[in-house]
Every structure is written in C-alpha cells, then in structure tokens.
Design an enzyme around this catalytic site. Structure first.
Site, PDB file in Angstrom:
ATOM      1  N   ASP A  64     -12.443   1.800  -5.077  1.00 22.46           N
ATOM      2  CA  ASP A  64     -11.816   1.163  -3.939  1.00 22.46           C
ATOM      3  C   ASP A  64     -10.330   1.049  -4.291  1.00 22.46           C
ATOM      4  O   ASP A  64      -9.944   1.244  -5.453  1.00 22.46           O
ATOM      5  CB  ASP A  64     -12.437  -0.216  -3.706  1.00 22.46           C
ATOM      6  CG  ASP A  64     -11.829  -0.946  -2.529  1.00 22.46           C
ATOM      7  OD1 ASP A  64     -11.531  -0.286  -1.516  1.00 22.46           O
ATOM      8  OD2 ASP A  64     -11.635  -2.164  -2.626  1.00 22.46           O
ATOM      9  N   ASP A  74      -7.626  -1.377  -2.362  1.00 18.07           N
ATOM     10  CA  ASP A  74      -7.039  -2.701  -2.131  1.00 18.07           C
ATOM     11  C   ASP A  74      -7.715  -3.755  -3.002  1.00 18.07           C
ATOM     12  O   ASP A  74      -8.920  -3.957  -2.919  1.00 18.07           O
ATOM     13  CB  ASP A  74      -7.169  -3.094  -0.660  1.00 18.07           C
ATOM     14  CG  ASP A  74      -6.466  -2.109   0.264  1.00 18.07           C
ATOM     15  OD1 ASP A  74      -5.361  -1.672  -0.103  1.00 18.07           O
ATOM     16  OD2 ASP A  74      -7.016  -1.773   1.314  1.00 18.07           O
TER      17      ASP A  74
END
Length: 235
Positions: free
Chosen positions: A13, A15
């Site tokens: 991922d 963020d």
C-alpha cells in the site's frame, strides 16, 4: 504460515505505509466533509484509510446520514473536487515525506532481488512514487481503475501478486489500515500491519511503526510465529 524462505515478493500500500500522504488525503476529505455539513471525527478518518475514492465519499455521506441526498453525477463532482484539493496539497511533495526506514527497506528488497508491486487504491499513487523517487524500485503496479472491488475485498492484493507472476502465498502485503489487512488476508498473502496492534489485530505480522520494518525483523517474526504454532500443535 508460509516460511520466510518461501517469500519472493512484497506488495505495498502507499498512503501511511511508504509516505505521509495519508495526512493529505485526510485534509482533503475533511475539507469536503465540512462543505457537505458532515461532522469530521477520528473514527471517520480511520474508516477511510485504505478505501478508494468513491467508497470513501459514500462512507462520509453515510456517516452524515446524507447518502440519499445526491445524484451519482453530483457525487462524481464531489470526488473530483476532493482529488483536485489533494493534488494541490501534493505540489510540494518530496523525499522528506517518506516514512522512517521505508526507503532503505525498499532498496534492501530490490538489492535482495525480491519483486515489488504497488497495491494502492489511489489513482495518484504512480505520480506520488515518482515524486518520492521510489518508482524505479517497483516491478509492477496495480491500476485501481481496472478493479471491480475496493478494499477490504482481496482483489487488489490478488492482482498485486499476479502482476509479479507470483502466487499470493509467495508474497507479503504491507498495510496500515484494517481494511487493507483484511484484503491481504483474503488474497492468501502474508499480512504485515504497521500501526496499533489493537486496530490491526488480524495482521499475521505487526510492527508499531515503519522504522521497525526490515528483512531481519520480518524473518525473526515469521520464525517466532512458526515456533509458537509448532509448540501449540505439539502439546
């Protein structure tokens, strides 16, 4: 659980995992929530982590009991407004926003010939990686526009392994949100959660912050987990 030696790829991922951009998302969503008359809270902010743009908007509207007040066209306009505000916030993004230890970790993965893919719900993530000067380490990226389901559905992590020509079981997915951890687990990959273990209690491995994430620490955690399970089974 898969042995450390069987791992061939890492699925990231973006963020809140690689960079501090999750704070910019929160600011932009907060701005929109204020405009829509929806009270912002830490609970709402946490529920938006790892969730795609339209799903995030729908969560905000549901939170404010406004889910039936707008047409799909209006919702698209709100989502675009949020994204435009987010991109303005990113104008000055640079390597200083990389979270502690993550640049060294990603470089180390590359040096040890692990395959690396991006599993971000954000359509802006390739641009963010370029700004952070990290794109060169990624072998592949999942295009969120091609996905039918958002996190916590496992589709994005299944695809993130697939674009590396690996099985999910040969990969470790790295997340900071419970929806993302559920997505990794559903795909069959090993889930590594970064953050509060009470929130990320479904993660196979957990580190409190990014500075702890190293190959050595991951191997140690996986070896300890296997020993603990073997001890339970032998009783």
């Amino acid at each position: 659980m898969t042995k450390f030696e069987q791992i061939k790829g890492f699925l990231f991922d973006l963020d809140g995992v690689i960079a501090n951009t999750s704070a910019y998302h929160s600011i932009a969503w907060h701005q929109l929530a204020d405009k829509l008359g929806v009270t912002w809270s830490d609970e709402l902010a946490n529920n938006l982590k790892g969730v795609g743009r339209m799903n995030s908007l729908n969560l905000i509207l549901k939170y404010g009991n406004k889910e039936n007040e707008y047409t799909e066209e209006q919702k698209e306009a709100f989502a675009k407004e949020k994204n435009d505000n987010y991109l303005k916030l990113l104008d000055h993004l640079d390597k200083s926003e990389i979270l502690p230890g993550m640049e060294d970790f990603i470089k180390d993965l590359s040096d040890h010939h692990y395959l690396i893919s991006l599993a971000s719900s954000s359509k802006n993530s390739p641009m963010v990686l370029e700004k952070l000067d990290l794109a060169k380490y990624f072998d592949a990226k999942v295009d969120p526009a091609t996905l039918k389901h958002g996190k916590p559905d496992p589709e994005i992590y299944t695809r993130a392994a697939e674009v590396l020509n690996l099985k999910p079981e040969e990969c470790i997915g790295v997340e900071d949100a419970s929806a993302g951890v559920k997505s990794i687990n559903g795909s069959g990959a090993i889930s590594l959660g970064i953050g509060d273990p009470r929130i990320l209690n479904e993660a196979d491995l957990n580190f409190k912050d990014t500075s702890e994430v190293t190959l050595t620490n991951i191997k140690r955690a996986m070896d300890m987990d296997l020993l603990e399970k073997a001890g339970v089974e032998s009783k």
